[in-house]
Design a protein around this motif. Structure first.
Motif, PDB file in Angstrom:
ATOM      1  N   TYR A   5       0.835  -1.199   0.003  1.00  0.00           N
ATOM      2  CA  TYR A   5       0.128   0.120  -0.053  1.00  0.00           C
ATOM      3  C   TYR A   5       0.905   1.195   0.053  1.00  0.00           C
ATOM      4  CZ  TYR A   5      -3.131   3.396   2.094  1.00  0.00           C
ATOM      5  OH  TYR A   5      -3.941   4.760   2.271  1.00  0.00           O
ATOM      6  N   PRO A   7       0.608   4.847   0.357  1.00  0.00           N
ATOM      7  CA  PRO A   7      -0.582   6.192   0.496  1.00  0.00           C
ATOM      8  C   PRO A   7       0.288   7.523  -0.072  1.00  0.00           C
ATOM      9  CG  PRO A   7       0.663   5.548   2.455  1.00  0.00           C
ATOM     10  CD  PRO A   7       1.170   4.641   1.671  1.00  0.00           C
ATOM     11  N   ILE A 159      -1.468  15.773   6.003  1.00  0.00           N
ATOM     12  CA  ILE A 159      -1.488  14.502   6.497  1.00  0.00           C
ATOM     13  C   ILE A 159      -2.157  14.392   7.708  1.00  0.00           C
ATOM     14  CG2 ILE A 159       0.827  14.691   7.534  1.00  0.00           C
ATOM     15  CD1 ILE A 159      -0.098  11.381   5.917  1.00  0.00           C
ATOM     16  N   ALA A 238      -6.427   9.166  16.217  1.00  0.00           N
ATOM     17  CA  ALA A 238      -6.309  10.149  15.089  1.00  0.00           C
ATOM     18  C   ALA A 238      -7.848  10.398  14.676  1.00  0.00           C
ATOM     19  CB  ALA A 238      -5.565   9.745  14.083  1.00  0.00           C
ATOM     20  N   ILE A 284      -8.021   8.560  10.683  1.00  0.00           N
ATOM     21  CA  ILE A 284      -7.053   7.537  10.005  1.00  0.00           C
ATOM     22  C   ILE A 284      -7.710   6.064  10.300  1.00  0.00           C
ATOM     23  CG2 ILE A 284      -4.679   6.547   9.768  1.00  0.00           C
ATOM     24  CD1 ILE A 284      -3.927   9.545  11.041  1.00  0.00           C
ATOM     25  N   ARG A 290      -8.509  13.244   5.173  1.00  0.00           N
ATOM     26  CA  ARG A 290      -7.411  13.785   5.554  1.00  0.00           C
ATOM     27  C   ARG A 290      -7.769  15.487   5.336  1.00  0.00           C
ATOM     28  NH1 ARG A 290      -3.195  10.590   7.670  1.00  0.00           N
ATOM     29  NH2 ARG A 290      -2.790   8.905   6.396  1.00  0.00           N
ATOM     30  N   ILE A 322       8.609   7.568   4.221  1.00  0.00           N
ATOM     31  CA  ILE A 322       7.751   8.105   5.124  1.00  0.00           C
ATOM     32  C   ILE A 322       8.041   7.448   6.469  1.00  0.00           C
ATOM     33  CG2 ILE A 322       5.939   8.982   3.616  1.00  0.00           C
ATOM     34  CD1 ILE A 322       4.473   6.391   4.016  1.00  0.00           C
ATOM     35  N   ARG A 323       9.039   6.982   6.770  1.00  0.00           N
ATOM     36  CA  ARG A 323       9.551   6.329   7.868  1.00  0.00           C
ATOM     37  C   ARG A 323      11.162   6.181   8.107  1.00  0.00           C
ATOM     38  NH1 ARG A 323       6.793   1.842  11.809  1.00  0.00           N
ATOM     39  NH2 ARG A 323       8.041   2.073  13.231  1.00  0.00           N
ATOM     40  N   ALA A 368       6.278  -0.422   1.823  1.00  0.00           N
ATOM     41  CA  ALA A 368       5.055   0.288   2.644  1.00  0.00           C
ATOM     42  C   ALA A 368       5.547   1.401   3.265  1.00  0.00           C
ATOM     43  CB  ALA A 368       4.810  -0.851   3.616  1.00  0.00           C
TER      44      ALA A 368
ATOM     45  N   LYS B 359       3.595   6.941  12.899  1.00  0.00           N
ATOM     46  CA  LYS B 359       3.170   5.839  12.700  1.00  0.00           C
ATOM     47  C   LYS B 359       1.914   6.075  13.050  1.00  0.00           C
ATOM     48  CE  LYS B 359       2.828   1.320  13.251  1.00  0.00           C
ATOM     49  NZ  LYS B 359       3.308   0.268  11.982  1.00  0.00           N
ATOM     50  N   MET B 360       1.220   6.770  13.871  1.00  0.00           N
ATOM     51  CA  MET B 360      -0.236   6.851  13.924  1.00  0.00           C
ATOM     52  C   MET B 360      -0.750   7.373  12.362  1.00  0.00           C
ATOM     53  SD  MET B 360      -2.355   9.107  16.603  1.00  0.00           S
ATOM     54  CE  MET B 360      -2.144  10.921  15.657  1.00  0.00           C
ATOM     55  N   ARG B 362       0.613   7.427   9.652  1.00  0.00           N
ATOM     56  CA  ARG B 362       0.790   6.487   8.488  1.00  0.00           C
ATOM     57  C   ARG B 362       0.867   5.277   9.117  1.00  0.00           C
ATOM     58  NH1 ARG B 362       4.284  11.272   6.845  1.00  0.00           N
ATOM     59  NH2 ARG B 362       3.449  12.179   4.800  1.00  0.00           N
ATOM     60  N   PRO B 363      -0.099   4.698   9.131  1.00  0.00           N
ATOM     61  CA  PRO B 363      -0.407   3.289   9.954  1.00  0.00           C
ATOM     62  C   PRO B 363       0.326   2.220   9.187  1.00  0.00           C
ATOM     63  CG  PRO B 363      -2.451   4.097   9.439  1.00  0.00           C
ATOM     64  CD  PRO B 363      -1.622   5.054   8.959  1.00  0.00           C
ATOM     65  N   THR B 364       0.314   2.177   7.750  1.00  0.00           N
ATOM     66  CA  THR B 364       0.803   0.884   7.084  1.00  0.00           C
ATOM     67  C   THR B 364       2.308   0.778   7.269  1.00  0.00           C
ATOM     68  OG1 THR B 364       0.575   2.095   5.215  1.00  0.00           O
ATOM     69  CG2 THR B 364      -1.389   0.935   5.906  1.00  0.00           C
TER      70      THR B 364
END
Lengths: 375, 619
Positions: A5, A7, A159, A238, A284, A290, A322-323, A368, B359-360, B362-364
């Motif tokens: 996925y 996003p 976001i 959220a 979320i 959003r 994104i991480r 992911a 993380k909250m 963008r939970p995936t």
């Protein structure tokens, strides 16, 4: 199946927006199909039933619950003014009377119970109005429920956000997406405006924006500690949008200091000095909501720009991580190995290889953990 | 469904979750004479726009099953083939659903600790999320209760109160409150909210008078007909019926799906509870099962009533403890110090807070670095711990289903709130949900469960392999044998056995002697000291003979100082000797001491890569 996925948030110079504006309860739609509406126009209204107050009438009157109906002197459903007597009983061998009076104007005697000995008084209904939210045309009417408003606009999704729907004139208060929004950048003339910041809004700047009555701030990042201090509580899940803190906040990238994506910044910049609409509502879970900034397009602007589509994940696709450990960095996919590969955490996952815009070195991240940048 | 159980050879089951629809194929192996789960498929759930038809996701997931198994399962008209042929079709199709947020209920009862709690138990047991419990004595003023009922917008309300033949006044009062609130259902603007009345039968008429114009009222047997007995069955069944008839009818595509299914579509947690209760009953086990999701954590347990030894099933939902959507709430509820104690390196609060919030939103995303993984697993320990604390306080003696007790016992128990969760009696602890089922090393799952649940004595640890408990829960209604066979053979992955002596001993002092004879003839023996963690590999389906001799003030299940001789089951992790004491020894205040202690335990149990762990600890 089993594709990861990815996003992606919508950031587009042109989109045909269809907004459903629905009442919480059935009511009246006050516009008709084809009407032109502006953001602050009311399109539907209804009345929420008023608050109910139970009164232990039998007890106060000193009668049995079963006898209570005999002591009610106005019909159930009557609307009373303050001081109107609705129940009475003689006490102390008939020498004295005990009366029950309406505590305010517009009170309805709702029910009388001969089991519990209570009466229910209902306050007058509370009006609820739904506004158009964006400038546009009514393209659908759902009888008794609401309407669909359609509008050509540019749009940038965030976001995360807090605060409800608002609108105002866009003002760029940071010169670049990398610049933090600090208190010195907020001035008196920003009253009723939507302010565009860069990489982060500091707690002091947010407070000052509230003080100067700015309507909203759109910014790249925000610290969670500041969010907690601003809200006065730790946000557990959220679901936001109903905060009443005097301002709407739309965070476009995430928590921490993260430069706003260049494309979002540039898009907003094009609309400086024009009216925009935004909301901070975030959810979320199933039915993701959003926050967003909507930039309505004038007839004369419809020629410019085209809606963008997110491409498939393939070599060359522009993406953002994104991480951690590369959170917020932008690059292009170089390879999509089909088989799952072990990560540093020993998790096996489907990955992609990418090169960051400013580097030659190739790195691996889980699919992911990236989002596709729309082009 | 009219098929005989022996004629059922091929079963297709789906679980329509909020984001993913998961399908499994179960087939009968004629040679071995057993049912096995053979294939699995998944597809995004299609309840919401732009698809708005749940059956599309179901068909996609079943189509994947078909492709993987080579068995044709979907026909040209896009229907699941229900006539079994040589290499096509299935005998049975069943499904569960938690799409659209599952079943959200409000319950009301007269006394909070009696009828209201019984109603809460009935709703939870049926698989609902209980949004609030309204009671005559819940310390809220009537107008506050009315306001709350109005705000909530549940899918349905369960109203109880009063024993049969008892006073009617209070339950009628509740009915009047609900009528005054004029509650609206969460889904669909144009239909009446379903309310199930399961209270004093003598008050039916008055309750009907109060409510029938406002809501869709259904009356079932009183769930507390006399004070000392609960009768939750009729209310639970009616909740399932109403879920199908009303709530699911509002969800797009469910009417069609219900036409396909051979059994009622159950709410997912109701189905999970069903399989756990059945397996516990059939194998005479005391069991705890946990499912930690993104938004909520469900805990299920079956423990024997200390009074009459009847098995008592309990389920609780911790609605805001989860690993993505609710992850931030775990930090808020547990606090930073409680999370940090499981992290073998120093963490900066500002960075940690931002990471958790990211993380909250963008939970995936998944943890790429070891640091991220360790932090996520530390948070999971606290989410599980808090959920289990809630569960223990809910699973008390009086609250058991169908308990026969005297009135004096009832009053005494409502005061003491004694939990029936006795961890020393716990035989099997089952973990489920991404963070437990998909941890990169099974040792991590075992350690998380030990730290969060703190089992006492001898306990088998297992995880759900691919989250098929919901499917098996519905299957148990249709074919109990197939459901339990697949549960034990394919659903559970056995991690091994934990031995945790109970008692307080000074750090470094002996707790017990152990001697373990392994199937290969090897023997491991020694002394377990307070603060030790030891791991001995023993493979899946292997058994070892063990002797544990605790010191005088320590108990391993047979009483203080009593030697235990037992056959011990193996698993992917093995035998874990947990010498940290129960209650769990305190964490040192000094940061370096804490990190060193934690690193030691994690290394002994091979939880993470040792070198990388030590490098992180030095940072």
């Amino acid at each position: 199946m089993g594709h990861a996925y990815t996003p992606g948030l919508k950031v587009t110079p042109k989109i045909l927006l269809k907004k459903q504006r629905i009442l919480p309860l059935k009511g009246d739609v006050v516009v008709k199909k084809g009407d032109r509406v502006s953001a602050d126009d009311v399109v539907a209204r209804t009345e929420l039933p008023g608050k109910v107050k139970p009164v232990n009438a039998a007890n106060i009157l000193g009668v049995l619950p079963a006898d209570l109906p005999k002591h009610i002197i106005v019909p159930v459903g009557s609307v009373m003014n303050k001081g109107d007597i609705y129940a009475t009983a003689k006490v102390f061998f008939g020498l004295f009377k005990t009366n029950l009076k309406s505590p305010a104007d517009d009170i309805t005697l709702e029910t009388v119970s001969n089991i519990t000995g209570k009466v229910l008084l209902r306050e007058k209904p509370m009006p609820v109005e739904v506004k158009a939210y964006v400038d546009g045309t009514v393209t659908e009417v759902y009888p008794d429920e609401g309407v669909e408003v359609t509008s050509w606009a540019a749009m940038a999704q965030g976001i995360f956000g807090i605060g409800g729907e608002t609108n105002g004139i866009l003002r760029m208060v940071c010169e670049s997406p990398n610049e933090p929004l600090t208190p010195d950048k907020i001035r008196d003339e920003h009253k009723d405006c939507i302010l565009i910041g860069g990489s982060i809004v500091t707690a002091a700047a947010l407070e000052k924006a509230v003080e100067k009555k700015a309507r909203a701030i759109i910014v790249g990042g925000f610290n969670d500690q500041d969010l907690r201090n601003f809200l006065g509580y730790d946000l557990g899940v959220a679901i936001t949008g109903s905060e009443d803190k005097g301002i709407t906040l739309v965070v476009t990238e995430g928590f921490g200091e993260i430069p706003m994506t260049q494309r979002t910044f540039e898009l907003l910049k094009q609309y400086e000095g024009k009216r925009a609409c935004c909301h901070g509502a975030t959810q979320i879970r199933a039915g993701v909501i959003r926050p967003e900034v909507v930039l309505p397009m004038a007839e004369s602007e419809l020629e410019k720009g085209e809606d963008v589509k997110a491409g498939a994940l393939e070599p060359g696709t522009p993406i953002r991580v994104i991480r951690e450990p590369y959170f917020g960095r932008i690059g292009r996919v170089t390879e999509l190995p089909p088989e799952p590969r072990p990560l540093e955490s020993e998790t096996k996952a489907r990955v992609l290889l990418l090169k960051f815009n400013d580097e030659d070195q190739e790195v691996m991240v889980p699919r992911a953990n990236v989002e596709i940048l729309e082009t | 469904m009219n098929k005989k159980p022996e004629d059922i050879k091929v079963i297709v089951a789906t679980d329509c979750g909020s984001t993913t629809t998961k399908a499994i194929l179960i087939q009968y192996d004629e040679e071995k004479g057993e049912y096995r789960q053979t294939h699995r498929g998944e597809a995004p759930t299609t309840v919401e726009a732009p698809f708005e038809d749940v059956t599309m996701g179901v068909l996609n997931s079943v189509q994947e099953l078909a492709e993987l198994s080579g068995r044709k399962l979907v026909d040209e008209n896009n229907r699941i083939i229900k006539e079994r042929g040589e290499n096509e079709g299935a005998d049975v199709y069943i499904s569960t659903s938690s799409a659209g947020g599952g079943l959200q209920m409000m319950v009301a009862g007269v006394v909070r600790s009696m009828t209201a709690e019984s109603a809460e138990r009935a709703a939870l047991g049926a698989g609902a999320i209980v949004m609030d419990v309204i009671a005559s004595n819940d310390h809220r003023l009537p107008h506050e209760q009315i306001e709350r009922i109005r705000q909530l917008r549940p899918d349905m309300i369960l109203l109880s109160g009063g024993i049969d033949g008892g006073t009617k006044k209070h339950v009628v009062e509740l009915a009047e409150l609900i009528a005054a609130a004029d509650p609206k259902p969460r889904l669909g603007i144009g239909y009446k909210l379903p309310i199930i009345y399961a209270g004093n039968k003598d008050a039916c008429e008055e309750v009907q008078n109060a409510l029938e114009e406002t809501v869709d009222l259904v009356v079932v047997d009183n769930l507390r007909p006399v004070l000392e007995r609960e009768n939750l069955g009729p209310a639970r069944e009616k909740i399932h019926d109403m879920f199908m008839e009303h709530v699911m009818q509002q969800a797009p595509g469910y009417k069609k799906l219900m036409g396909w299914a051979d059994s009622q579509i159950m709410p997912t947690p109701g189905a999970v509870g069903n399989i756990i209760a059945r397996v516990a009953e059939m194998n005479n086990l005391e069991v705890v099962g946990v499912d930690i999701g993104g938004a909520t954590t469900d805990v299920f347990s079956v423990f024997n009533d200390p009074g009459d030894a009847t098995p008592v099933f309990n389920r609780t939902v911790s609605a805001n403890l989860g690993m993505s959507y609710s992850i931030s709430n775990v930090l808020a509820e547990a606090g930073l110090a409680n999370i940090s104690r499981w992290v073998p390196f120093a963490i900066d609060e500002k960075i940690l807070r931002n990471q958790i919030k990211n993380k909250m939103i963008r939970p995936t995303t998944i943890p790429q670095t070891l640091t991220s993984l360790v932090i996520e697993q530390a948070i999971a320990r606290e989410a599980l711990r808090l959920a289990f604390v809630q569960h223990k306080s809910f699973a008390t003696v009086l609250k058991g289903v169908q308990q026969q007790r005297t009135i004096s016992d009832a009053f005494e128990q409502s005061g003491t709130e004694e939990t029936i969760v006795n961890l020393m009696n716990l035989n099997l602890l089952v973990g489920s949900g991404g963070v437990l089922s998909h941890a990169p090393r099974r040792h991590q799952s075992a350690m998380m469960m030990l730290d969060a649940f703190r089992p006492e004595g001898i306990t088998i640890l297992a995880v759900d392999s691919i989250f098929m408990m919901p499917h098996l829960g519905v299957l148990a209604e249709v074919h109990p044998k197939a459901a339990t066979e697949v549960f034990l053979k394919d659903c559970l992955i056995f991690l091994g056995t934990a031995i945790a002596p109970v008692g307080q001993v000074k750090a470094g002092k002996p707790v017990m002697k152990y001697s373990i004879d392994f199937p290969d003839g090897k023997n491991e023996s020694g002394v377990l000291k307070q603060g030790d963690m030891k791991l001995f590999p023993l493979g899946i389906n292997q058994k070892a003979q063990a002797v544990f001799e605790p010191i005088a003030k320590v108990d391993i299940g047979e009483g203080r100082g009593q030697t235990v001789r037992r056959e011990i089951d193996g698993g992917l992790v093995g035998i874990i000797l947990d010498g940290r004491g129960r209650p769990l020894m305190t964490v040192p205040d000094d940061k370096n001491e804490r990190i060193s202690q934690m690193v030691g335990w994690l290394e002994n149990l091979e939880v993470y890569n040792s070198e990388e762990l030590r490098a992180l600890g030095r940072q």
